[in-house]
Design an enzyme around this catalytic site. Structure first.
Site, short mmCIF file in Angstrom:
data_model
loop_
_atom_site.label_atom_id
_atom_site.label_comp_id
_atom_site.label_asym_id
_atom_site.label_seq_id
_atom_site.Cartn_x
_atom_site.Cartn_y
_atom_site.Cartn_z
N HIS A 36 66.77 17.81 27.00
CA HIS A 36 67.82 18.40 27.83
C HIS A 36 68.81 17.30 28.21
CE1 HIS A 36 68.69 21.09 31.61
NE2 HIS A 36 69.82 20.62 31.07
N ILE A 82 74.97 25.50 28.12
CA ILE A 82 75.39 26.21 29.34
C ILE A 82 76.33 25.31 30.13
CG2 ILE A 82 74.65 27.13 31.57
CD1 ILE A 82 72.02 27.91 30.35
N LEU A 96 78.29 19.82 30.66
CA LEU A 96 77.80 20.79 29.69
C LEU A 96 76.33 20.47 29.43
CD1 LEU A 96 78.32 23.07 27.59
CD2 LEU A 96 78.93 21.24 25.97
N HIS A 97 75.47 21.44 29.67
CA HIS A 97 74.04 21.28 29.37
C HIS A 97 73.81 21.63 27.91
CE1 HIS A 97 72.44 21.32 33.59
NE2 HIS A 97 73.58 21.97 33.81
N ILE A 98 72.99 20.85 27.24
CA ILE A 98 72.50 21.21 25.91
C ILE A 98 71.01 20.90 25.92
CG2 ILE A 98 73.22 18.97 24.97
CD1 ILE A 98 73.57 20.43 22.23
#
Length: 129
Positions: A36, A82, A96-98
């Site tokens: 994450h 997200i 920005l989450h990946i």
């Protein structure tokens, strides 16, 4: 000073996986799954709309690269991106989450239980766009 700015200034330790003049990416300290990552501009912009075009483009290029790296390293069942704005951006700094997704990982989308909507209702709700 935001948490991201503190990481950029090396006042807070982080596992940095990418860094350029304008963008930094680092492991989330409270991950959904290992792998994450948060991708952020180094300067503070609160929302997607505030980002200059060149930084927006670089963040997306970094996301594509990290997607490939996450896919290779973790072999997930999928990958989620997200990005939250307004009151849902708890860092007050665009990020920005990946993160990799795995069947049974318990991460879920919770809707308002509106159910499947008729196309006429959707047209009515979207007519302001």
């Amino acid at each position: 000073m935001t948490i991201v700015e503190q990481i950029v200034a090396r006042e807070i330790e982080a596992v940095i996986v990418f860094e350029s003049n304008d963008v930094i990416a680092f492991a989330d300290h409270d991950p959904i799954n290992f792998g994450h990552i948060l991708i952020c501009p180094k300067r503070t912009y609160e929302s997607l709309i505030d980002l200059p075009d060149h930084i927006y483009s670089e963040i997306n290029a970094v996301a594509r690269d990290l997607y490939k790296r996450i896919q290779s390293k973790f072999k997930p069942d999928g990958i989620t991106l997200i990005q939250n704005n307004g009151r849902f951006n708890e860092l007050s700094h665009y990020h920005l989450h990946i993160f990799p997704r795995f069947i049974g990982d318990q991460f879920a989308w919770h809707s308002q239980a509106l159910g499947i909507q008729p196309i006429d209702k959707l047209r009515e709700m979207m007519d302001l766009l």
